[in-house]
Design an enzyme around this catalytic site. Sequence first.
Site, short mmCIF file in Angstrom:
data_model
loop_
_atom_site.label_atom_id
_atom_site.label_comp_id
_atom_site.label_asym_id
_atom_site.label_seq_id
_atom_site.Cartn_x
_atom_site.Cartn_y
_atom_site.Cartn_z
CG HIS A 137 -1.79 1.18 1.40
ND1 HIS A 137 -3.15 1.15 1.22
CD2 HIS A 137 -1.51 2.47 1.75
CE1 HIS A 137 -3.67 2.34 1.42
NE2 HIS A 137 -2.69 3.18 1.76
CD GLU A 138 1.63 3.49 3.77
OE1 GLU A 138 1.73 4.53 3.08
OE2 GLU A 138 0.66 3.28 4.53
CG HIS A 172 0.32 6.25 -0.68
ND1 HIS A 172 -0.75 6.78 -1.35
CD2 HIS A 172 -0.20 5.64 0.42
CE1 HIS A 172 -1.87 6.50 -0.69
NE2 HIS A 172 -1.57 5.80 0.39
CG HIS A 176 0.69 8.57 -7.15
ND1 HIS A 176 -0.50 8.83 -6.52
CD2 HIS A 176 0.66 9.31 -8.29
CE1 HIS A 176 -1.22 9.67 -7.26
NE2 HIS A 176 -0.53 9.98 -8.33
#
Length: 592
Positions: free
Chosen positions: A380-381, A384, A387
């Site tokens: 998940h991290e 980010h 991105h």
Amino acid sequence: MQRKDISIQYTFDLTTIYPDNQSFTADFDKVSRLKEDLKQAKDSFTINSDNFYAFLKNQDEYSKLLEKLYTYCHLACDVEPENQELQSLMAKVMAFANQGNVELNFIDLKIIEASETINGYLSEDRFASYRYAIKEIIKFKEHLLSEENEQLIAQFDAISSLSSKVFDSIRFDYEPVEINGKKEFLNAATLTRFLKNKDRNVRKQAYHNFFQEYRKFENTFATTLAGIMKKDAIYAKIRKFDSPLGASVYHDDVPEDLFFKILEMANVKYRPLFHQYNSLKKELLDLDELCNYDLNIPLVNTSDYKVKVDDAFEIIKTALAPLGKDYLKIIEKSKDERWIDFYPHEKKRAGAYSGGSYLTKPFILMNYVDDYNSLSTLIHELGHSVHSYLSNSNQEYINSSYRIFVAEVASTVNETLLINHMIANAKTPEQKAYFIYEQLENCVGLLFRQPMYGEFEYLLHQKAAADEPLSSKTITELYAKLSQEYFGEEVKLDGLTGHSCYYIPHFYYNFYVYKYTLGMTVALAIVKRILDGDKGQVASYLEFLKSGGSMSPVDLLKIAHVDPLDDGIYNDAFSYFENLLQQFKETMHEKK
Ligand SMILES: [Zn+2]
């Protein structure tokens, strides 16, 4: 475990930000000079396009350096909170930043004042990358009040957050839960555990003892909740917005229709799917009556799945392979360049986040403990961070940061690819059932529950805007009614359900929760298309990541070939849920 006992390759490398004290001080001096330059230009920066251009460039430099200084201090303090030298650097940077906010708050106002001239400058090529951000500032013109009125309402800022502060400060001593004659401590954390207990009496007691406190103080909670609704309504009215919702979506630069689209899809069109899931729970649990405090009993035994960091990266690379080689190269970089601080140790901050800035690597703080949850949080991290990496390397600074709407898409796409991989490669039917169940529960929270919260919050705001009184009776009856429609007829609601709304902090966040639903919906739609073999989808998704925050959230999502105002993505997302539910039924029957 202490930090010094952890092998260096598992810690993040902050020397890539500042190798020594001198380099930190040099940047601090530079940013101080930039602030003075910006202040000096107060009355001259809008008078011609050269001045304006030079000012914007200086402002970028100022913000970039300040974020770099802040990133360094906050990352370093989070892993070494007892280091006094770091703490004082942090305090120095924070004080400087706060002072800067006050001293430079003339910028937006001056830009709005000179908006007609500035609109002319924006047609020059050199301003191309500034157009979106400056237009966002100028757009506020119609909501800006006279200087006198602005000063007047600024004085109310400090008391406008009182409702939330009171809400945050209330703590209860809950009555303990009796299990086998022994009194067990009850709080929010143990409530979650008790609601998973196989003994209905334990679940019922825990639910009751917990929420009866909220009923005891219902008038206090009704006042704080009504207070925040009223505050949003007044703000919307004096700033000439149509409604509190209108004011909220304005700041996010999304149309109001988006909010209603999400509610219509989740609360009307697809809600029967959630009811089907509840019926299945009733059948699998073999209960005559399914109460709302029965819904958290695990349908599958918790998995003893274990995975070490190095193996986790292999799994992550396999799970994310559909995103292509370029994406995987960045994942490898994150490990090779030590973006990540993996392990928990004494004094380290809890939880996980991705945090960096335009001039630093997109670092990640983890508290990795070798279980599935750690693996899922890591991917998940990384979503980010990749991105941010792509945005920072493809956008000018002014367009590099992105809003929550698009942020959660990047992390949820990764999480979804991971869980699909886990389901497809499960070693036993038990393990497969566990992963499917995890994902079903995750989808329920994001796809179904948040839009129900959204509807409740919308109706409360409506009442506040129409000056209707918000008593505890009105609030709890509304919440109980919406909850019954939400859970469906199969679920019997406890008498305290109406009061359970007083426990939820999100109602104080001004229309926040539906943003999670959008992130999840878009992510599921993107993953579905990628896994269906849509090659163009991968390319457009990466293009979307590279676009950072250069346009409105809806326009950004269109780059990823998803239109959040069109039914298509919701159909894709909810059909993913339906499919998962079907797989779960089959796996559970197979297991029996
Ligand atoms: Zn996130």
